[in-house]
Design an enzyme around this catalytic site. Structure first.
Site, PDB file in Angstrom:
ATOM      1  N   ASN A  30       0.858  -1.198   0.000  1.00 41.60           N
ATOM      2  CA  ASN A  30       0.000   0.000   0.000  1.00 41.60           C
ATOM      3  C   ASN A  30       0.890   1.243   0.000  1.00 41.60           C
ATOM      4  OD1 ASN A  30       0.551   0.645   2.931  1.00 41.60           O
ATOM      5  ND2 ASN A  30      -0.416  -1.358   3.141  1.00 41.60           N
ATOM      6  N   ASP A  40       1.418  -9.191   0.912  1.00 40.53           N
ATOM      7  CA  ASP A  40       2.253  -8.264   1.689  1.00 40.53           C
ATOM      8  C   ASP A  40       2.579  -8.877   3.064  1.00 40.53           C
ATOM      9  OD1 ASP A  40       3.544  -5.939   2.351  1.00 40.53           O
ATOM     10  OD2 ASP A  40       1.753  -4.678   2.463  1.00 40.53           O
ATOM     11  N   SER A 125      -2.972  -5.996  -7.054  1.00 39.16           N
ATOM     12  CA  SER A 125      -4.294  -5.333  -6.976  1.00 39.16           C
ATOM     13  C   SER A 125      -5.504  -6.265  -7.063  1.00 39.16           C
ATOM     14  CB  SER A 125      -4.467  -4.233  -8.046  1.00 39.16           C
ATOM     15  OG  SER A 125      -3.766  -3.055  -7.684  1.00 39.16           O
TER      16      SER A 125
HETATM   17  N1  APR Z   1       1.846 -15.685  -3.117  1.00 39.57           N
HETATM   18  C1  APR Z   1       1.329 -15.268  -4.299  1.00 39.57           C
HETATM   19  N2  APR Z   1       0.161 -14.608  -4.379  1.00 39.57           N
HETATM   20  C2  APR Z   1      -0.521 -14.373  -3.235  1.00 39.57           C
HETATM   21  C3  APR Z   1      -0.041 -14.773  -1.959  1.00 39.57           C
HETATM   22  C4  APR Z   1       1.202 -15.462  -1.925  1.00 39.57           C
HETATM   23  N3  APR Z   1       1.738 -15.877  -0.797  1.00 39.57           N
HETATM   24  N4  APR Z   1      -0.947 -14.381  -1.011  1.00 39.57           N
HETATM   25  C5  APR Z   1      -1.954 -13.760  -1.681  1.00 39.57           C
HETATM   26  N5  APR Z   1      -1.711 -13.771  -3.008  1.00 39.57           N
HETATM   27  C6  APR Z   1      -2.498 -13.219  -4.119  1.00 39.57           C
HETATM   28  C7  APR Z   1      -3.975 -12.956  -3.879  1.00 39.57           C
HETATM   29  O1  APR Z   1      -4.719 -14.139  -4.079  1.00 39.57           O
HETATM   30  C8  APR Z   1      -4.283 -11.915  -4.951  1.00 39.57           C
HETATM   31  O2  APR Z   1      -4.584 -12.496  -6.216  1.00 39.57           O
HETATM   32  O3  APR Z   1      -1.985 -11.921  -4.411  1.00 39.57           O
HETATM   33  C9  APR Z   1      -2.961 -11.152  -5.098  1.00 39.57           C
HETATM   34  C10 APR Z   1      -2.978  -9.739  -4.531  1.00 39.57           C
HETATM   35  O4  APR Z   1      -3.780  -9.715  -3.373  1.00 39.57           O
HETATM   36  P1  APR Z   1      -3.479  -8.797  -2.085  1.00 39.57           P
HETATM   37  O5  APR Z   1      -2.337  -9.361  -1.337  1.00 39.57           O
HETATM   38  O6  APR Z   1      -4.759  -8.608  -1.375  1.00 39.57           O
HETATM   39  O7  APR Z   1      -2.955  -7.389  -2.743  1.00 39.57           O
HETATM   40  P2  APR Z   1      -3.773  -6.161  -3.390  1.00 39.57           P
HETATM   41  O8  APR Z   1      -5.078  -6.540  -3.942  1.00 39.57           O
HETATM   42  O9  APR Z   1      -2.771  -5.488  -4.288  1.00 39.57           O
HETATM   43  O10 APR Z   1      -4.064  -5.223  -2.142  1.00 39.57           O
HETATM   44  C11 APR Z   1      -3.019  -4.545  -1.511  1.00 39.57           C
HETATM   45  O11 APR Z   1      -3.579  -5.410   0.649  1.00 39.57           O
HETATM   46  O12 APR Z   1      -2.323  -6.616   2.150  1.00 39.57           O
HETATM   47  C12 APR Z   1      -2.728  -5.367   1.784  1.00 39.57           C
HETATM   48  O13 APR Z   1      -0.869  -4.001   2.454  1.00 39.57           O
HETATM   49  C13 APR Z   1      -1.577  -4.495   1.330  1.00 39.57           C
HETATM   50  O14 APR Z   1      -2.959  -2.585   1.582  1.00 39.57           O
HETATM   51  C14 APR Z   1      -2.350  -3.440   0.629  1.00 39.57           C
HETATM   52  C15 APR Z   1      -3.414  -4.223  -0.095  1.00 39.57           C
END
Ligand code: APR
Length: 179
Positions: A30, A40, A125
């Protein structure tokens, strides 16, 4: 699935990005670089406190949406983490596509800056931020293909997908690029 463009390949796999043996992995962060859940949270847990110490020291103002910043990889196998900030989906008319594109592109520029031959990306995202998977896949793969065609680097771009839905969406787009 993998597709070769010149000396470079774009690869899809299903799994956990924290386990990847590549020079750099991208994080879906973020704009405050405050840590969070999803990918994250997983990256910070495995990498350890070094990551948060570095982001706080090097980037106290965070990172604007559509950009990315680099830290070392802490305890990860990857040498670097590129903290990319994708847009929050808000219907598609708020510049989300351009922002997602530039988040990916900045990571690829960071690869050149840090001499990384291989990088792994999650589907930025598409989790908490709500970006529709099929649209996100099209942007991610187009940026990757255009970048390797232009620069012939990095040698490997791997998308590490967490669900069947994500794998299917990315595979459909990558297949269409070979037709
Ligand atoms: N490895 C690969 N992909 C993953 C993993 C992992 N270990 N964990 C989750 N994902 C996938 C999710 O299924 C999704 O398709 O990563 C993608 C992005 O999801 P999010 O982590 O929720 O990221 P995003 O949608 O970009 O949102 C960002 O979420 O965690 C918070 O701090 C971060 O505020 C920010 C927001």
């Amino acid at each position: 699935m993998l597709v070769q463009f010149g000396d470079c390949r774009i690869e899809l796999c299903q799994g956990d990005i924290t386990e990847q043996e590549v020079d750099a992995i991208a994080n879906a962060a973020n704009d405050l670089l405050a840590g969070g859940g999803g990918v994250d949270g997983a990256i910070h847990r495995v990498a350890g406190p070094t990551l948060m110490n570095e982001t706080r020291t090097l980037y106290p103002d965070g990172c604007p949406t559509g950009s990315a910043v680099a830290t070392t990889g802490g305890r990860l196998k990857a040498k670097y983490v590129f903290h990319a900030v994708g847009p929050i989906w808000d219907g598609g008319q708020q510049g989300e596509a351009k922002l997602l594109e530039s988040a990916y592109r900045t990571c690829l520029e960071l690869c050149r800056e840090h001499n990384c031959d291989s990088v792994a990306f999650p589907a930025i995202s598409t989790g908490v931020y709500g970006y529709p998977m099929d649209l996100a896949a099209e942007i991610a793969l187009n940026v990757a293909r255009n970048f390797v065609v232009e620069y012939n680097s990095p040698k490997l771009i791997r998308f590490v997908l967490f669900s069947d839905g994500a794998s299917g969406a990315f595979a459909r787009v990558l297949e269409s690029m070979t037709e």
